[in-house]
Structure formats: structure tokens, C-alpha cells
Scaffold this motif. Structure first.
Motif, PDB file in Angstrom:
ATOM      1  N   LYS A  23       0.851  -1.182   0.000  1.00  0.00           N
ATOM      2  CA  LYS A  23       0.000   0.000   0.000  1.00  0.00           C
ATOM      3  C   LYS A  23       0.892   1.239   0.000  1.00  0.00           C
ATOM      4  O   LYS A  23       2.091   1.154   0.286  1.00  0.00           O
ATOM      5  CB  LYS A  23      -0.912  -0.003   1.219  1.00  0.00           C
ATOM      6  N   LYS A  24       0.308   2.384  -0.298  1.00  0.00           N
ATOM      7  CA  LYS A  24       1.101   3.605  -0.380  1.00  0.00           C
ATOM      8  C   LYS A  24       1.588   4.068   0.994  1.00  0.00           C
ATOM      9  O   LYS A  24       2.606   4.753   1.097  1.00  0.00           O
ATOM     10  CB  LYS A  24       0.285   4.702  -1.058  1.00  0.00           C
ATOM     11  N   ILE A  25       0.851   3.715   2.029  1.00  0.00           N
ATOM     12  CA  ILE A  25       1.214   4.077   3.399  1.00  0.00           C
ATOM     13  C   ILE A  25       1.471   2.804   4.185  1.00  0.00           C
ATOM     14  O   ILE A  25       0.664   1.866   4.144  1.00  0.00           O
ATOM     15  CB  ILE A  25       0.094   4.891   4.081  1.00  0.00           C
ATOM     16  N   GLY A  26       2.591   2.756   4.901  1.00  0.00           N
ATOM     17  CA  GLY A  26       2.900   1.568   5.681  1.00  0.00           C
ATOM     18  C   GLY A  26       4.392   1.396   5.864  1.00  0.00           C
ATOM     19  O   GLY A  26       5.150   2.375   5.849  1.00  0.00           O
ATOM     20  N   SER A  27       4.823   0.140   5.998  1.00  0.00           N
ATOM     21  CA  SER A  27       6.239  -0.158   6.234  1.00  0.00           C
ATOM     22  C   SER A  27       6.630  -1.426   5.484  1.00  0.00           C
ATOM     23  O   SER A  27       5.776  -2.231   5.107  1.00  0.00           O
ATOM     24  CB  SER A  27       6.512  -0.336   7.732  1.00  0.00           C
ATOM     25  N   ASN A  76      11.828   8.816  -0.142  1.00  0.00           N
ATOM     26  CA  ASN A  76      10.950   9.807   0.477  1.00  0.00           C
ATOM     27  C   ASN A  76      10.241   9.145   1.651  1.00  0.00           C
ATOM     28  O   ASN A  76       9.023   9.075   1.714  1.00  0.00           O
ATOM     29  CB  ASN A  76       9.925  10.329  -0.530  1.00  0.00           C
ATOM     30  N   SER A  77      11.016   8.620   2.579  1.00  0.00           N
ATOM     31  CA  SER A  77      10.468   7.859   3.692  1.00  0.00           C
ATOM     32  C   SER A  77      11.495   7.835   4.814  1.00  0.00           C
ATOM     33  O   SER A  77      12.676   8.098   4.608  1.00  0.00           O
ATOM     34  CB  SER A  77      10.153   6.410   3.277  1.00  0.00           C
ATOM     35  N   ALA A  78      11.013   7.497   6.011  1.00  0.00           N
ATOM     36  CA  ALA A  78      11.948   7.200   7.097  1.00  0.00           C
ATOM     37  C   ALA A  78      12.563   5.827   6.814  1.00  0.00           C
ATOM     38  O   ALA A  78      11.909   4.942   6.249  1.00  0.00           O
ATOM     39  CB  ALA A  78      11.215   7.192   8.433  1.00  0.00           C
ATOM     40  N   TYR A  79      13.820   5.644   7.174  1.00  0.00           N
ATOM     41  CA  TYR A  79      14.428   4.340   6.921  1.00  0.00           C
ATOM     42  C   TYR A  79      15.556   4.070   7.902  1.00  0.00           C
ATOM     43  O   TYR A  79      16.102   4.969   8.558  1.00  0.00           O
ATOM     44  CB  TYR A  79      14.946   4.255   5.487  1.00  0.00           C
ATOM     45  N   GLY A  90      14.946   9.685  10.268  1.00  0.00           N
ATOM     46  CA  GLY A  90      13.593   9.620  10.786  1.00  0.00           C
ATOM     47  C   GLY A  90      13.441   8.457  11.751  1.00  0.00           C
ATOM     48  O   GLY A  90      14.429   7.906  12.257  1.00  0.00           O
ATOM     49  N   ILE A  91      12.205   8.046  12.000  1.00  0.00           N
ATOM     50  CA  ILE A  91      11.921   6.916  12.886  1.00  0.00           C
ATOM     51  C   ILE A  91      10.989   5.951  12.161  1.00  0.00           C
ATOM     52  O   ILE A  91       9.905   6.328  11.714  1.00  0.00           O
ATOM     53  CB  ILE A  91      11.262   7.385  14.200  1.00  0.00           C
ATOM     54  N   THR A  92      11.436   4.702  12.022  1.00  0.00           N
ATOM     55  CA  THR A  92      10.622   3.673  11.386  1.00  0.00           C
ATOM     56  C   THR A  92       9.798   2.944  12.435  1.00  0.00           C
ATOM     57  O   THR A  92      10.236   2.760  13.571  1.00  0.00           O
ATOM     58  CB  THR A  92      11.497   2.657  10.636  1.00  0.00           C
ATOM     59  N   SER A  93       8.611   2.524  12.038  1.00  0.00           N
ATOM     60  CA  SER A  93       7.742   1.775  12.949  1.00  0.00           C
ATOM     61  C   SER A  93       6.644   1.108  12.141  1.00  0.00           C
ATOM     62  O   SER A  93       6.222   1.614  11.097  1.00  0.00           O
ATOM     63  CB  SER A  93       7.133   2.704  14.003  1.00  0.00           C
ATOM     64  N   LEU A  94       6.146  -0.032  12.646  1.00  0.00           N
ATOM     65  CA  LEU A  94       5.011  -0.689  12.028  1.00  0.00           C
ATOM     66  C   LEU A  94       3.703  -0.010  12.427  1.00  0.00           C
ATOM     67  O   LEU A  94       2.659  -0.287  11.836  1.00  0.00           O
ATOM     68  CB  LEU A  94       4.974  -2.170  12.422  1.00  0.00           C
ATOM     69  N   LYS A  95       3.772   0.877  13.423  1.00  0.00           N
ATOM     70  CA  LYS A  95       2.607   1.655  13.835  1.00  0.00           C
ATOM     71  C   LYS A  95       2.713   3.054  13.230  1.00  0.00           C
ATOM     72  O   LYS A  95       3.668   3.771  13.487  1.00  0.00           O
ATOM     73  CB  LYS A  95       2.529   1.732  15.352  1.00  0.00           C
ATOM     74  N   VAL A 145      11.908   0.445   5.871  1.00  0.00           N
ATOM     75  CA  VAL A 145      11.350   1.696   5.353  1.00  0.00           C
ATOM     76  C   VAL A 145       9.944   1.898   5.906  1.00  0.00           C
ATOM     77  O   VAL A 145       9.153   0.954   5.968  1.00  0.00           O
ATOM     78  CB  VAL A 145      11.302   1.684   3.802  1.00  0.00           C
ATOM     79  N   SER A 146       9.627   3.141   6.315  1.00  0.00           N
ATOM     80  CA  SER A 146       8.284   3.480   6.799  1.00  0.00           C
ATOM     81  C   SER A 146       7.821   4.775   6.151  1.00  0.00           C
ATOM     82  O   SER A 146       8.598   5.725   6.008  1.00  0.00           O
ATOM     83  CB  SER A 146       8.274   3.652   8.325  1.00  0.00           C
ATOM     84  N   ASN A 147       6.544   4.818   5.762  1.00  0.00           N
ATOM     85  CA  ASN A 147       5.978   6.030   5.172  1.00  0.00           C
ATOM     86  C   ASN A 147       4.557   6.248   5.696  1.00  0.00           C
ATOM     87  O   ASN A 147       3.714   5.366   5.579  1.00  0.00           O
ATOM     88  CB  ASN A 147       5.945   5.928   3.645  1.00  0.00           C
TER      89      ASN A 147
END
Length: 281
Positions: A92-96, A118-121, A138-143, A172-174
Motif C-alpha cells: 500500500k502507499k502508506i505503511g512499512s 521519500n520515507s523514514a528508513y 527519521g523513525i521507522t515503525s510498524l505503527k 522503510v516506513s511512510n
């Protein structure tokens, strides 16, 4: 007192463009493209240590999972192309998610990486059965609510020694941009990578400095003759471009420190300054 004569607008722009092209032509070389097959990049036939290598082809991708670098299971993961934009291949476009690429027969003893996302990683290298965290933005997270976004290019370096093979693992998280993904990976010797970084920084600061000088000079000329709106518009345009270079190059964040930067404010400035262009032009 006689008002100083304004330099030709075309002459100034032409001089600036020719100067930048001269710097590029004398210092930069084209990337050599390497294609990963099923998540593996093999340098067996690529031994030129004076080039930087653009990685394309396939990477192993795990949607909505952060793979522990110590617990990688062979055969898992979906093959996706690089560059990879989220919204397909089960994502999906948003997630990890997690990307894994294996490198074999690497000719460098000290290697430089450049990541464009273009994401936290968070990036790890598995080298001689040891897991090394080499970069984080940035900060990556599954939440989603815990993700702190980031964007832009990031460069980092690692000593390989006599090791020729390693794995690259990127979490990667976005939750902020329209779509997440992995846009570009470039590798090369540390010496070449640092040289390229230094060159691009010099070019950026040269352009920012020149534009700032032009901007304030023409603002001064306009203050002497407010009826000449052309000088005002050129001044604002030059200062606006200089500001966008500082923002897009992450120079403001690096100068102050990412932990002290309001990411949303910087991103909004980036978009706002872009949409001001039509009103100035």
C-alpha cells in the motif's frame, strides 16, 4: 547620485548556467548501471573503482514486516524492481516494509552508499555474520502514529576490509508522503563517493551563493527605483531558488541537526515555495 546600471538579466543567467556546466563537465562521470537478479548484485565483471554504480533490477521485498537482519530466511520475500514505488506488488502507499539486496565480489575495501527515499528508513549491513547499522533517517515503525518521516538523499560509508560479500537490509516506513518506496541506491568506493558528495555540495553552495548575491543586489536596485518591478521579481526569484536548494539539499537540517528540525515545517516550506513560482514568473 547616479543610479548604478543594472546588468543584463540574460547575461547573469547565462554566466551562472555556464559556470555550473563547467564544474559538472570537469568533475563528474556517468554512473555505471548494475542489474540485480533475484535480489543479488554481482560485481564479478565490474572492477572499475573510479566509478559509482547505480543499482537497478530486483530486490527482495517484505511488505508490512521488519525483517530482523539476524533472522533472514532464504527463499522468502517478493521480487520487486528498483526503483520501487509502493501501491503495487502487494504493498500500500502508506505503511512499512523491508528491502534486502545481496552484494557479491565487491571490489572495494571501503564502500560508500547513497540512498534516495521519500520515507523514514534504517539500513543495516550483514558482513561476516555481523550486523552493522550504517544509516538511519527519521523513525521507522510498524505503527503509523510512531513514524517520524524524512526525505532526500543520504550518504554513508563502511569499511569492508577483505570481505567481498555482504547483504544490505533496509527498513522503510511512510505515513506522510503520497507513496513510499525505494527510489535509488548508488554504491562505489568511499573515496569516489566522498569526492562526488563534496562536488555536489560545492556546486549547490556556489549556486546558492550566486543567487543570494544577485537577489540582494537586485533588491537594492529596486529599492532605489521601486517603479522597476522587473528587478523586484528577479530578486525574489533568485532568493526563492536559493532557499529551495537549501531545503531540498537538507543543508538546513544538517546545519541545525535533524533532532531539532520540525520536519512538517520544512516540508511545507518546500511545497509553498514551489507554488509561489508562477506568481513571480
Amino acid at each position: 547620485m547616479k543610479r548604478p546600471k543594472s546588468p543584463s538579466f540574460l547575461m547573469i543567467v547565462t554566466s551562472l548556467v555556464l559556470s555550473v556546466l563547467l564544474i559538472f563537465s570537469t568533475t563528474l562521470k556517468a554512473d555505471q548501471t548494475l542489474f540485480a537478479e533475484k535480489g543479488v548484485v554481482d560485481f564479478s565483471e565490474y572492477k572499475n573503482k573510479k566509478l559509482k554504480y547505480l543499482i537497478k533490477g530486483d530486490a527482495l521485498f517484505y511488505w508490512n514486516r521488519f525483517i530482523d537482519p539476524n533472522k533472514i530466511v532464504p527463499g522468502e520475500g517478493k521480487t520487486v524492481p528498483i526503483p520501487h514505488l509502493w501501491g503495487n506488488n502487494g504493498s500500500k502507499k502508506i505503511g512499512s516494509g523491508t528491502y534486502i539486496i545481496s552484494f557479491k565480489n565487491v571490489p572495494f575495501k571501503n564502500i560508500g552508499f547513497s540512498f534516495s527515499l521519500n520515507s523514514a528508513y534504517k539500513a543495516f549491513v550483514i558482513l561476516d555474520k555481523k550486523v552493522l547499522k550504517i544509516s538511519e533517517r527519521g523513525i521507522t515503525s510498524l505503527k503509523k502514529e510512531r513514524i517520524l518521516p524524512w526525505w532526500g538523499n543520504t550518504k554513508t560509508y563502511l569499511r569492508l576490509g577483505n570481505s567481498k560479500d555482504f547483504k544490505l537490509v533496509i527498513h522503510v516506513s511512510n505515513n506522510y508522503f503520497q507513496t513510499g518506496g525505494l527510489y535509488k541506491i548508488v554504491v562505489g568506493s568511499e573515496e569516489v563517493a566522498r569526492s562526488y558528495k563534496k562536488t555536489f555540495v560545492q556546486i549547490d553552495f556556489f549556486v546558492m551563493g550566486a543567487l543570494s548575491i544577485f537577489g540582494f543586489y537586485f533588491l537594492y536596485l529596486w529599492s532605489r527605483n521601486p517603479s522597476d518591478q522587473q528587478e523586484l521579481y528577479f530578486s525574489l526569484l533568485a532568493l526563492l531558488i536559493a532557499m529551495r536548494l537549501a531545503i531540498n539539499g537538507n543543508y538546513i537540517a544538517e546545519l541545525i541537526g535533524p533532532s531539532f528540525i520540525n520536519y512538517q515545517m520544512i516540508l511545507r516550506l518546500n511545497y509553498i515555495t514551489f507554488f509561489i513560482y508562477p506568481f513571480i514568473l
